[in-house]
Design a protein around this motif. Structure first.
Motif, PDB file in Angstrom:
ATOM      1  N   GLU A 246     -17.826  -1.688   3.684  1.00 32.47           N
ATOM      2  CA  GLU A 246     -18.178  -1.090   2.394  1.00 32.47           C
ATOM      3  C   GLU A 246     -18.877  -2.087   1.472  1.00 32.47           C
ATOM      4  O   GLU A 246     -19.648  -1.704   0.611  1.00 32.47           O
ATOM      5  CB  GLU A 246     -16.912  -0.558   1.710  1.00 32.47           C
ATOM      6  CG  GLU A 246     -16.250   0.590   2.462  1.00 32.47           C
ATOM      7  CD  GLU A 246     -17.073   1.858   2.420  1.00 32.47           C
ATOM      8  OE1 GLU A 246     -17.901   1.998   1.499  1.00 32.47           O
ATOM      9  OE2 GLU A 246     -16.911   2.702   3.316  1.00 32.47           O
ATOM     10  N   LYS A 247     -18.546  -3.353   1.634  1.00 37.56           N
ATOM     11  CA  LYS A 247     -19.132  -4.422   0.800  1.00 37.56           C
ATOM     12  C   LYS A 247     -18.946  -4.153  -0.688  1.00 37.56           C
ATOM     13  O   LYS A 247     -19.818  -4.449  -1.508  1.00 37.56           O
ATOM     14  CB  LYS A 247     -20.605  -4.621   1.138  1.00 37.56           C
ATOM     15  CG  LYS A 247     -20.866  -4.988   2.599  1.00 37.56           C
ATOM     16  CD  LYS A 247     -22.337  -5.231   2.855  1.00 37.56           C
ATOM     17  CE  LYS A 247     -22.599  -5.586   4.304  1.00 37.56           C
ATOM     18  NZ  LYS A 247     -22.269  -4.510   5.243  1.00 37.56           N
ATOM     19  N   ARG A 248     -17.810  -3.563  -1.066  1.00 39.45           N
ATOM     20  CA  ARG A 248     -17.532  -3.326  -2.481  1.00 39.45           C
ATOM     21  C   ARG A 248     -17.079  -4.640  -3.120  1.00 39.45           C
ATOM     22  O   ARG A 248     -16.150  -5.275  -2.626  1.00 39.45           O
ATOM     23  CB  ARG A 248     -16.432  -2.280  -2.626  1.00 39.45           C
ATOM     24  CG  ARG A 248     -16.819  -0.930  -2.039  1.00 39.45           C
ATOM     25  CD  ARG A 248     -15.614  -0.029  -1.901  1.00 39.45           C
ATOM     26  NE  ARG A 248     -16.010   1.196  -1.222  1.00 39.45           N
ATOM     27  CZ  ARG A 248     -15.904   2.407  -1.767  1.00 39.45           C
ATOM     28  NH1 ARG A 248     -15.403   2.547  -2.959  1.00 39.45           N
ATOM     29  NH2 ARG A 248     -16.299   3.467  -1.098  1.00 39.45           N
ATOM     30  N   PRO A 249     -17.696  -5.068  -4.206  1.00 40.09           N
ATOM     31  CA  PRO A 249     -17.271  -6.329  -4.826  1.00 40.09           C
ATOM     32  C   PRO A 249     -15.864  -6.210  -5.401  1.00 40.09           C
ATOM     33  O   PRO A 249     -15.565  -5.322  -6.191  1.00 40.09           O
ATOM     34  CB  PRO A 249     -18.313  -6.545  -5.931  1.00 40.09           C
ATOM     35  CG  PRO A 249     -18.861  -5.183  -6.209  1.00 40.09           C
ATOM     36  CD  PRO A 249     -18.817  -4.433  -4.917  1.00 40.09           C
ATOM     37  N   THR A 250     -14.986  -7.101  -4.954  1.00 44.88           N
ATOM     38  CA  THR A 250     -13.601  -7.115  -5.385  1.00 44.88           C
ATOM     39  C   THR A 250     -13.257  -8.519  -5.846  1.00 44.88           C
ATOM     40  O   THR A 250     -13.661  -9.509  -5.224  1.00 44.88           O
ATOM     41  CB  THR A 250     -12.677  -6.700  -4.218  1.00 44.88           C
ATOM     42  OG1 THR A 250     -12.983  -5.351  -3.842  1.00 44.88           O
ATOM     43  CG2 THR A 250     -11.216  -6.790  -4.613  1.00 44.88           C
ATOM     44  N   PHE A 251     -12.498  -8.622  -6.934  1.00 44.65           N
ATOM     45  CA  PHE A 251     -12.166  -9.925  -7.502  1.00 44.65           C
ATOM     46  C   PHE A 251     -10.801 -10.384  -7.014  1.00 44.65           C
ATOM     47  O   PHE A 251      -9.841  -9.620  -7.015  1.00 44.65           O
ATOM     48  CB  PHE A 251     -12.161  -9.840  -9.031  1.00 44.65           C
ATOM     49  CG  PHE A 251     -11.930 -11.173  -9.700  1.00 44.65           C
ATOM     50  CD1 PHE A 251     -12.896 -12.166  -9.647  1.00 44.65           C
ATOM     51  CD2 PHE A 251     -10.748 -11.435 -10.382  1.00 44.65           C
ATOM     52  CE1 PHE A 251     -12.692 -13.391 -10.248  1.00 44.65           C
ATOM     53  CE2 PHE A 251     -10.530 -12.653 -10.984  1.00 44.65           C
ATOM     54  CZ  PHE A 251     -11.510 -13.639 -10.927  1.00 44.65           C
ATOM     55  N   ILE A 252     -10.716 -11.639  -6.570  1.00 43.87           N
ATOM     56  CA  ILE A 252      -9.443 -12.248  -6.219  1.00 43.87           C
ATOM     57  C   ILE A 252      -9.259 -13.492  -7.075  1.00 43.87           C
ATOM     58  O   ILE A 252     -10.237 -14.160  -7.444  1.00 43.87           O
ATOM     59  CB  ILE A 252      -9.349 -12.618  -4.718  1.00 43.87           C
ATOM     60  CG1 ILE A 252     -10.505 -13.543  -4.301  1.00 43.87           C
ATOM     61  CG2 ILE A 252      -9.344 -11.364  -3.858  1.00 43.87           C
ATOM     62  CD1 ILE A 252     -10.407 -14.026  -2.857  1.00 43.87           C
ATOM     63  N   GLY A 253      -8.017 -13.796  -7.414  1.00 44.43           N
ATOM     64  CA  GLY A 253      -7.778 -14.951  -8.267  1.00 44.43           C
ATOM     65  C   GLY A 253      -6.349 -15.436  -8.167  1.00 44.43           C
ATOM     66  O   GLY A 253      -5.472 -14.759  -7.632  1.00 44.43           O
ATOM     67  N   ALA A 254      -6.119 -16.641  -8.698  1.00 45.74           N
ATOM     68  CA  ALA A 254      -4.781 -17.224  -8.668  1.00 45.74           C
ATOM     69  C   ALA A 254      -4.676 -18.322  -9.718  1.00 45.74           C
ATOM     70  O   ALA A 254      -5.674 -18.940 -10.104  1.00 45.74           O
ATOM     71  CB  ALA A 254      -4.457 -17.796  -7.290  1.00 45.74           C
ATOM     72  N   ALA A 255      -3.446 -18.556 -10.163  1.00 47.48           N
ATOM     73  CA  ALA A 255      -3.099 -19.708 -10.987  1.00 47.48           C
ATOM     74  C   ALA A 255      -1.919 -20.398 -10.303  1.00 47.48           C
ATOM     75  O   ALA A 255      -0.958 -19.730  -9.897  1.00 47.48           O
ATOM     76  CB  ALA A 255      -2.725 -19.285 -12.399  1.00 47.48           C
ATOM     77  N   ARG A 256      -1.983 -21.732 -10.172  1.00 45.39           N
ATOM     78  CA  ARG A 256      -0.968 -22.473  -9.423  1.00 45.39           C
ATOM     79  C   ARG A 256      -0.501 -23.685 -10.235  1.00 45.39           C
ATOM     80  O   ARG A 256      -1.325 -24.484 -10.689  1.00 45.39           O
ATOM     81  CB  ARG A 256      -1.533 -22.936  -8.078  1.00 45.39           C
ATOM     82  CG  ARG A 256      -2.222 -21.824  -7.290  1.00 45.39           C
ATOM     83  CD  ARG A 256      -2.657 -22.303  -5.919  1.00 45.39           C
ATOM     84  NE  ARG A 256      -3.479 -21.295  -5.261  1.00 45.39           N
ATOM     85  CZ  ARG A 256      -3.017 -20.209  -4.662  1.00 45.39           C
ATOM     86  NH1 ARG A 256      -1.699 -19.998  -4.656  1.00 45.39           N
ATOM     87  NH2 ARG A 256      -3.828 -19.329  -4.092  1.00 45.39           N
ATOM     88  N   TRP A 257       0.832 -23.802 -10.373  1.00 42.37           N
ATOM     89  CA  TRP A 257       1.417 -24.922 -11.122  1.00 42.37           C
ATOM     90  C   TRP A 257       2.435 -25.640 -10.253  1.00 42.37           C
ATOM     91  O   TRP A 257       3.203 -25.007  -9.519  1.00 42.37           O
ATOM     92  CB  TRP A 257       2.095 -24.408 -12.393  1.00 42.37           C
ATOM     93  CG  TRP A 257       2.836 -25.490 -13.140  1.00 42.37           C
ATOM     94  CD1 TRP A 257       2.305 -26.435 -13.961  1.00 42.37           C
ATOM     95  CD2 TRP A 257       4.249 -25.729 -13.109  1.00 42.37           C
ATOM     96  NE1 TRP A 257       3.292 -27.259 -14.455  1.00 42.37           N
ATOM     97  CE2 TRP A 257       4.511 -26.838 -13.944  1.00 42.37           C
ATOM     98  CE3 TRP A 257       5.321 -25.108 -12.455  1.00 42.37           C
ATOM     99  CZ2 TRP A 257       5.783 -27.342 -14.142  1.00 42.37           C
ATOM    100  CZ3 TRP A 257       6.599 -25.608 -12.638  1.00 42.37           C
ATOM    101  CH2 TRP A 257       6.823 -26.711 -13.485  1.00 42.37           C
ATOM    102  N   ARG A 258       2.435 -26.965 -10.313  1.00 43.53           N
ATOM    103  CA  ARG A 258       3.396 -27.794  -9.614  1.00 43.53           C
ATOM    104  C   ARG A 258       4.085 -28.706 -10.626  1.00 43.53           C
ATOM    105  O   ARG A 258       3.414 -29.313 -11.469  1.00 43.53           O
ATOM    106  CB  ARG A 258       2.721 -28.663  -8.542  1.00 43.53           C
ATOM    107  CG  ARG A 258       1.724 -27.914  -7.653  1.00 43.53           C
ATOM    108  CD  ARG A 258       2.411 -26.922  -6.752  1.00 43.53           C
ATOM    109  NE  ARG A 258       1.479 -26.202  -5.895  1.00 43.53           N
ATOM    110  CZ  ARG A 258       1.268 -24.903  -5.963  1.00 43.53           C
ATOM    111  NH1 ARG A 258       1.893 -24.171  -6.879  1.00 43.53           N
ATOM    112  NH2 ARG A 258       0.433 -24.308  -5.119  1.00 43.53           N
ATOM    113  N   SER A 259       5.396 -28.814 -10.556  1.00 39.01           N
ATOM    114  CA  SER A 259       6.130 -29.668 -11.482  1.00 39.01           C
ATOM    115  C   SER A 259       5.783 -31.138 -11.238  1.00 39.01           C
ATOM    116  O   SER A 259       5.287 -31.498 -10.164  1.00 39.01           O
ATOM    117  CB  SER A 259       7.630 -29.442 -11.324  1.00 39.01           C
ATOM    118  OG  SER A 259       8.061 -29.844 -10.029  1.00 39.01           O
TER     119      SER A 259
END
Length: 442
Positions: A246-259
């Motif tokens: 389909e090639k539909r544009p889809t957004f992926i994301g993340a936020a990552r924290w380490r002590s």
């Protein structure tokens, strides 16, 4: 493919060379056969061929047809002895994660997150992975794996990963991954590596999320105060869920924290885009949600995973994952599995892993999951119309050596919902599973 959550004490040992957990004096198994055959000729270029093979002897309390089990075990689909997967990976440098062929050499890793250290030098790595077996129908990509050869109804072939992964000395460190790659969304992966896969069977959280993407992903380490810890962000554009057709544009994301002491890892990951018309096609990719608009109108879909990993001491790790997602309903109701009203799903799973001996671990997990309208086709196709499922899992994980792992496991699932039962083809609300899993790394 989930590659994070890899603390083996209060320091980052980076044992993404998973088969060698607890085998500090052993050489990593990843790529060992190829490296021995070539006398380590390509080590200076950090190139190798790493492989693994996984098989399971499984018994379920209820089965249907010729031994098919319902997806309380997820990926494991047959009662009896089955080939889960054989995997072969041609890779370079960080593209060899998580086989452990080469030690990480940068302060941020794609799909993994930030690590201590200065900004490194620019480099380009790669990965090409082929997989064959019973699990593979869940890791195929519509528009790519449609044309791979299937030897029989049980075992499938796919090429789920082929990507370039570049590290750039930008800001406080940055990576850019382009190609086809396993998802980072969720606390489990599609291959038998521990961590993060403490268990053989998988969660409903994994069942309800994507398994892979085709597109681009950037990961950026953010400069922070030493007392705050480490922080990174991921952002990317991909062609949906397990999809290239389909090639539909889809957004992926993340936020990552380490002590600051690296004992605590917190990850928030998500995917958002158009879920219209991208459902499974002959088990060759797409999503497990069938939502269709007669006018091709966009139907929003969102899925997220928030995971907290805590290293209590060198012997004990705890994990908690919360999942939430939704699918906007369509106006086509060609079958009961079609989603025609807005639906959401959520769940929580808690896990613990305790080291009994250098090479022996005990694991326990409990999960609650709610799919209120049975949006997932694996639920609706057996006649379930929505409800809650509860699951308890326990196992032992024994690394005989760096090349061989054995995992016995027990699991019990119970469904409290509407319509048919979730197990035994919709005829039972409960399912008990006992299995013995073996993995070889080479």
């Amino acid at each position: 493919m989930r590659l994070t959550r890899n603390i083996l004490g209060l320091s980052v040992s980076l044992a993404l060379m998973v088969p060698t957990v607890g085998l500090a004096n052993a050489e990593p198994a990843g790529g060992s056969l190829f490296r021995a055959a070539t006398n380590n000729a390509l080590d200076e270029y950090e190139i190798t061929v790493a492989g693994w093979a996984e098989a399971t002897a499984l018994h379920a309390s209820d089965t249907i047809g010729d031994g098919n089990i319902s997806n309380g075990a997820f990926l494991n689909q047959k009662d009896g002895v089955g080939l889960n997967q054989i995997g072969l990976m041609l890779c370079k440098g960080m593209g060899c994660l998580p086989t452990g062929a080469f030690a990480p050499a940068q302060n941020v890793l794609s799909r993994v997150g930030p690590f201590p250290g200065p900004v490194g030098e620019a480099r380009i790595d790669f990965n090409v992975t082929a997989m064959y077996g019973q699990d593979i129908q869940f890791f195929r990509t519509a528009g790519i794996d449609d044309y791979t050869f299937d030897n029989d109804d049980d075992n499938k072939l796919a090429i789920p990963q082929f990507y370039i992964d570049a590290y750039l000395p930008v800001l406080d460190g940055m990576t850019l991954m382009v190609g086809s790659f396993f998802t980072f969304i969720g606390n489990e992966v599609g291959a038998p590596f521990t961590p993060p896969n403490w268990f053989v069977t998988h969660t409903y959280a994994t069942q309800h999320g994507p398994s892979k993407h085709v597109g681009a992903l950037a990961s950026i380490k953010v400069p922070t105060d030493e007392d705050f810890g480490l922080l990174s962000f991921d952002a990317g554009l991909v062609a949906g869920w397990n999809n290239w057709d389909e090639k539909r544009p889809t957004f992926i994301g993340a936020a990552r924290w380490r002590s600051p002491d690296l004992a605590t890892w917190l990850d928030f990951e998500f995917i958002y885009g158009d879920g219209e018309g991208d459902a499974f096609g002959a088990a060759k990719g797409g999503s497990p949600y069938i939502a269709v608009s007669s006018t091709d109108e966009k139907l929003d879909r969102f899925h997220s995973s928030t995971t907290l990993i805590q290293t209590v001491n060198p012997d004990l790790q705890l994990a908690a994952e919360f999942v939430y997602g939704f699918q906007e309903g369509g106006d086509v109701a060609a079958a009961p599995v079609f989603i025609t009203k807005d639906s959401d799903w959520m769940g929580l799973n808690l896990g613990a892993r305790y080291k009994l001996d250098d090479n022996l671990f005990f694991g326990a997990r409990a999960e609650w999951f709610d799919d209120e309208n049975a949006a997932n086709v694996l639920w609706s196709s057996v006649g379930a119309t929505g409800g809650d499922v509860y699951s308890v899992t326990t196992n032992l994980d024994w690394s005989v050596n760096q090349h061989f792992k054995i995992r016995p496991e027990l699991r019990y699932d119970t469904y409290k919902g509407n319509g048919a039962g979730l197990f035994a083809g919709g005829t039972s609300d409960d399912q008990f599973i006992a299995l013995l899993n073996a993995v070889a790394y080479f």
